[in-house]
Structure formats: C-alpha cells, structure tokens
Design a protein around this motif. Sequence first.
Motif, PDB file in Angstrom:
ATOM      1  N   VAL A 579      48.984  27.927  54.252  1.00 12.99           N
ATOM      2  CA  VAL A 579      50.460  29.907  54.652  1.00 12.99           C
ATOM      3  C   VAL A 579      51.503  30.493  54.236  1.00 12.99           C
ATOM      4  O   VAL A 579      51.883  31.184  53.638  1.00 12.99           O
ATOM      5  CB  VAL A 579      50.064  29.559  56.060  1.00 12.99           C
ATOM      6  N   ASP A 580      52.285  29.533  53.491  1.00 13.67           N
ATOM      7  CA  ASP A 580      54.356  29.846  53.309  1.00 13.67           C
ATOM      8  C   ASP A 580      53.428  30.531  51.552  1.00 13.67           C
ATOM      9  O   ASP A 580      53.603  31.430  50.924  1.00 13.67           O
ATOM     10  CB  ASP A 580      54.971  28.519  52.321  1.00 13.67           C
ATOM     11  N   LEU A 581      52.770  29.524  51.077  1.00 12.20           N
ATOM     12  CA  LEU A 581      52.804  30.299  49.447  1.00 12.20           C
ATOM     13  C   LEU A 581      51.358  31.501  49.444  1.00 12.20           C
ATOM     14  O   LEU A 581      51.786  32.248  48.745  1.00 12.20           O
ATOM     15  CB  LEU A 581      51.440  29.299  48.927  1.00 12.20           C
ATOM     16  N   ALA A 582      50.399  31.448  50.138  1.00 12.57           N
ATOM     17  CA  ALA A 582      49.988  32.184  50.808  1.00 12.57           C
ATOM     18  C   ALA A 582      50.766  33.667  50.623  1.00 12.57           C
ATOM     19  O   ALA A 582      50.247  35.428  50.965  1.00 12.57           O
ATOM     20  CB  ALA A 582      48.518  32.544  51.396  1.00 12.57           C
ATOM     21  N   ILE A 583      51.807  33.366  51.729  1.00 12.86           N
ATOM     22  CA  ILE A 583      52.480  34.784  52.100  1.00 12.86           C
ATOM     23  C   ILE A 583      53.953  35.308  51.207  1.00 12.86           C
ATOM     24  O   ILE A 583      54.163  36.612  51.359  1.00 12.86           O
ATOM     25  CB  ILE A 583      52.744  34.896  53.286  1.00 12.86           C
ATOM     26  N   GLY A 584      53.608  34.532  49.955  1.00 14.31           N
ATOM     27  CA  GLY A 584      54.316  34.921  48.702  1.00 14.31           C
ATOM     28  C   GLY A 584      55.696  33.925  49.026  1.00 14.31           C
ATOM     29  O   GLY A 584      56.529  34.234  48.439  1.00 14.31           O
ATOM     30  N   ASN A 585      55.635  33.034  50.157  1.00  8.61           N
ATOM     31  CA  ASN A 585      57.161  32.367  50.018  1.00  8.61           C
ATOM     32  C   ASN A 585      57.397  31.658  48.956  1.00  8.61           C
ATOM     33  O   ASN A 585      56.896  30.414  48.056  1.00  8.61           O
ATOM     34  CB  ASN A 585      57.292  31.797  50.971  1.00  8.61           C
ATOM     35  N   ALA A 586      58.779  31.973  48.108  1.00  8.08           N
ATOM     36  CA  ALA A 586      59.327  30.842  47.213  1.00  8.08           C
ATOM     37  C   ALA A 586      59.857  29.953  47.174  1.00  8.08           C
ATOM     38  O   ALA A 586      59.901  28.990  46.324  1.00  8.08           O
ATOM     39  CB  ALA A 586      61.061  32.444  46.542  1.00  8.08           C
ATOM     40  N   GLU A 587      59.682  29.337  48.475  1.00  6.39           N
ATOM     41  CA  GLU A 587      60.131  28.122  48.598  1.00  6.39           C
ATOM     42  C   GLU A 587      58.929  26.763  48.912  1.00  6.39           C
ATOM     43  O   GLU A 587      59.390  26.094  49.986  1.00  6.39           O
ATOM     44  CB  GLU A 587      61.736  27.913  49.366  1.00  6.39           C
ATOM     45  N   ALA A 588      57.846  27.552  48.877  1.00  6.17           N
ATOM     46  CA  ALA A 588      56.725  27.142  49.321  1.00  6.17           C
ATOM     47  C   ALA A 588      56.629  25.778  48.859  1.00  6.17           C
ATOM     48  O   ALA A 588      56.707  25.511  46.921  1.00  6.17           O
ATOM     49  CB  ALA A 588      55.588  27.627  49.619  1.00  6.17           C
TER      50      ALA A 588
END
Length: 621
Positions: A579-588
């Motif tokens: 989910v973090d990756l899908a929302i573009g979280n740079a710290e995923a």
Amino acid sequence: MALELIAVDHRYGRRQSLQSVHMTVQPGDCYGFIGHNGAGKTTAMRIALGLDRPQRGAVRIDGFDTRRHPREARARIGGTIEEMQWYGWATARDNLVALAQLQGLTRAAARREAERVLDEVGLAEHAARPVRTFSQGMRQRLGLAQAILGRPRYVLLDEPHNGLDPEGIAELRDLLRRLTATGEHAVLVSSHQLREVASVCNRVGVLRQGRLLLEGDVDSLLAATRGRWRLETDDRAGTQRVLGDLGIVHQDGPANGNPNHGTAFDLELGAGSPRELVRALVRAEIGVDQITPRPADLEEVYLRLSGDAPGTASPTSTTAPAARAPTPRLAPRAPALRVWLHDVQRHGRRWPVALLVAGPAVFAWRRIETLADTAQAHVAEVERGDLFSTATVTGFEAVGRGLAAGLPAITLLAAALGSQTIAGDVSLGTLRNTLLRPVRRGHVLAGKTLALATAVLTSLGLLMATAWLTAARHFAFGDRMELYRDAEPDLWIGAEEVWPYTAGTMASTLLPVLAYAALGLLVGTLVRRAVWALATALGAVAAVDLARAVARPLDAEPWLLAAHQPSPLGDTSYLAFYVDLAIGNAEAFYEFGNMVWAVPATWCAAALSIAALRLARMRVL
C-alpha cells in the motif's frame, strides 16, 4: 477367517480393565458378551473396533492385524459403542449417506445403502427427519443402522437393547438372526439382558473383572443346567429327609409366599428320574402338590460363574501367534480425500458457515466504497477550487486497503474454524463415527485440515475477488497522480513500478491465514470442549498480536505471525509495504525480507505436527 482377540491386556491408570483376554468370533456366530458393569466388555469392543489400542496382545480381523492394517480391519467391521451421537441438524438419511461415502461408496450407492439400512431398522418413514427430533429409541435404531452400513462381516453391538421398546427388541432379535443366517456375517452383542442373549446367540463369553471366565456354545452351557425341577409338597422336614437319603441337590423356600403352608424345592436331578422321587415321597406318606421341569437358564450359568473365585478359561499366554496371510484388500482408496469431502459437504450445507466465509469480503467492499466516495469528493473540491490539490487513488491502492480491511476478519475466522475442526466433533461425539470407518487418524487430520484450508482459502478468494472487482469498478490500475487546482498534474508513481509487486503481495496473504487456521486446529486438539476451544483460539490470536510489544525490543518480532498480517496494533505486513508503494511513499520498505514466507510456514508445520501427535494419543469417547 475370524475376529480374534489374542492375549489382550489393557489398563486405565492403575486399573486393569482387560487381562489376557482370548476371544474368537467366527462368521455365522451370534456371540453374546456378558458381564457386570465395569467388567471390561466395552473396553474389549472399543479395542476390536480400533478406537483404543491394546497395551499387549493383538486383534486380528480376517487375518489383518489392527495395528499394522487398521484400514483393512475397519473395512470388515461395524459397530455401536455406548450411545451414538449425530449431527442433529441433519436428517437420518444425510447422516448415513455421509458415513457410507467415508466407507467407500459413491454418493448414489451411499443413498441406496442408507435407504436399505433405514428400512432394516424400521426408520424408513423417518429418513427425512432431523435427528435432533428423534427419541432415544429412534437414535438407538439409527446407531444400529450405521453399524450394518456397507454390510460388514463383523457387527459389534454394545448394549443394543437400551432404549428400545418391546417391539424394537423383537425387531432387533429378527435383525440379528437375519445377519447371521447366511453364515457370512457375525454379530458380537454385549448385553445385560441374558434371556435375549440366550434367545438369539449360539455362543457366549463371560467376562469378569477383565478376565474371560468362560467361552462356549450356548447349547453346551445350558445342557449343564438341564435336569432341574421344581417340587412342591406339604411336609418340609419329611421332604428334606427323603431328598437327603436320595442324594438330590436342592434349595428350598416357602411355596406361594406362605411360610406356614407347604414348601417349594428347586432340585438338581441330573440324569435321575422324577418318577422315582415321587414314588419315594409317596412311600414316606408325603403329599406332592406338583413337580414341574424348570427351563434351562443362561442367567444361572452367569451367576454361578460370577460367584466363583477369580479364575479364567482364557489361555494365559501373552504372546500372539503369527498372523495368517491376509485376505484381499477391501479398504477404499484416498481416505484423506473422503474425509475432506465429508467435512466440506457437511459444512457447505450450513448457512452460518457460509456467512462467516463470505463475511470478510463485505469488509473489503465497504472499505473500497468509502475510499471511492472520499476520492470523488476530493476531486470535486479541487475542480471547484475549494481544495488546492489531491492525490488520485489507483486500483492498486484500493485493492491493498480492501485486503487490509478484510484480512483481520479472515484471521479470526481461520482460528475459529480451526478450533472447531476437531473439538467440534469431539464435543458432539461424532468424531467416533468417523473413526469407525476405514480411515486412520492421520487421514482424519489430513482430510479435516484440507477441509479447513478449503474454507479459509475460499474466504480469502472471495475477499480478493471482491477487492479487485470493486476497485476496478471505481478506479483505474494506472499511474498515481497529484491533481492541482490551477496546474498540470504531477506523477507520483507509475503503474509499471507497482505491477511487479502485485502477484507477490497477493501470495503473501496465503500462508499467514493458513498458519492461523493450523494454530486454531492445534488448540482444538488440546481443548476438548468446543466453546472453550473457540475462546482459547481467539485468545491465542490476540496473545500473538500483543506479544509483539515484548518481541520488538528483542528483535524477535519477525518470528511472530502477527508481524505478517494487518493489525490495528501496528501493521508491518508485506501488504502494508505494498500500500505504501502504491501511494508513492518514498520510504516504502519491507524490513523482514524472505521471512514473509519462512515464518508462517514454520508456524503452520509446527502446529500441524503437534496436532497430529495429540490426535494420535487422544482417547475418543
């Protein structure tokens, strides 16, 4: 070929329940097994049926040792032990069809066989009634029906007369005679009703304090009680004197309950003549009111033996002779798959189970619908100028959030269903019905585990399908963009960066839910009461999650199942990373690496291994 107990010993704690018992039941026999309460009859029958193991000695059925070939032995034997239990919500026919399929019959053949045995025991007109509406006598008849299901060569009946009315007892008597009439089948009946045993059985065994006092033909035993007469006279003392002079064994008492008028004597004349006795009494001027023969009585034989000093007619050897060559194999193939089908069909007919399995999908649907409403509202606010910017929601994010909403419910479902897989049947008393079929305990565990996995994976499949379909209805599986009020959109993360992680994320949800199911199953083998097993399993799920607070400072958190599943106490699962990756979280970043597979697999294997050991040692009542 025969059913043989050979030098069988068994002990419960410090109490010796069976001691060097030898017994043989041949095809064509109706064998009466008699003894006082606690004599060991039920224990011997449980051992013969494979529910208990002898601590010494052997049991062979048509040459098949019940230790080495348990499935082949059970394919030739049927029986009832104490009071049989049933799935009360199911009909009599459905209960029997399920057991017949475990026996190895196809569904069509199983229905025909169920109809046959229901007719045999007089329940044909009640076949479509739920068993919970049955009286005790009807349940007893249903137990007889399952005992003769599949036409076993040996039928063992533990107190089959209990709960039957006179009509039912007469029908049981006829059934036993029909079963043994052809000489191809044998019946072993344990009973306190000695007259019923004598009326239908050709052989008997008398058990006392775990030792077989006597085993023999009924006719031979009753022959020893023939020559018995009842004499009534008007002179007690004179009659006693004449009987003593003639050496006639007798017992005396008041005639017609009147101690002041006449006396009745029970005589053992043997080969003597009652005519000579009457002549002697007449010569002694003693009035003879009547002299009548007394019928041979098995009860007298039993009481005489039971009153003797401890002894046994059984051989004292504790070594079983070598087994003969077994006869052709009869046990059906794929026993674990038959148990799986039995459980799937049983649970599939119950709407509460269907609702539970479908429940997690509702959570995912509701979460994605809420996400869609919120996203549309934000876009509308940007277009109106009420909001400076908003990020678009992609199908990837929607699927991830939907799964995160439904997976905690599946975790609880898996543990709950797992806790009932064994404990539910143990509480109902229906596990014994399964173990009376030609299946081993390992097959039972394997089949029930497959059925549990089927339910859990079905729920997970519905959850995934709902998440993907609902997400596709509202969102595109494309790039995530930042929308501005008065500027061009910016790209946060492209779809090509998310797709490669999607399949692995979906797969990462499988093992943890199966591990929780295995944990629940383990609890169900440790806690016999269904309600307590359910509470303990749900408590174990909570305990594993709470333990993360202790394990985290020790760097042991990755070894806990809760670290790999979405949790309200902190989500460190691979799905959270997705989910973090899908929302573009740079710290995923996923910190646990390959442990996403190793840890759930280890938990699953350990739980199932311990459950298998526990089930193998469990005494099924």
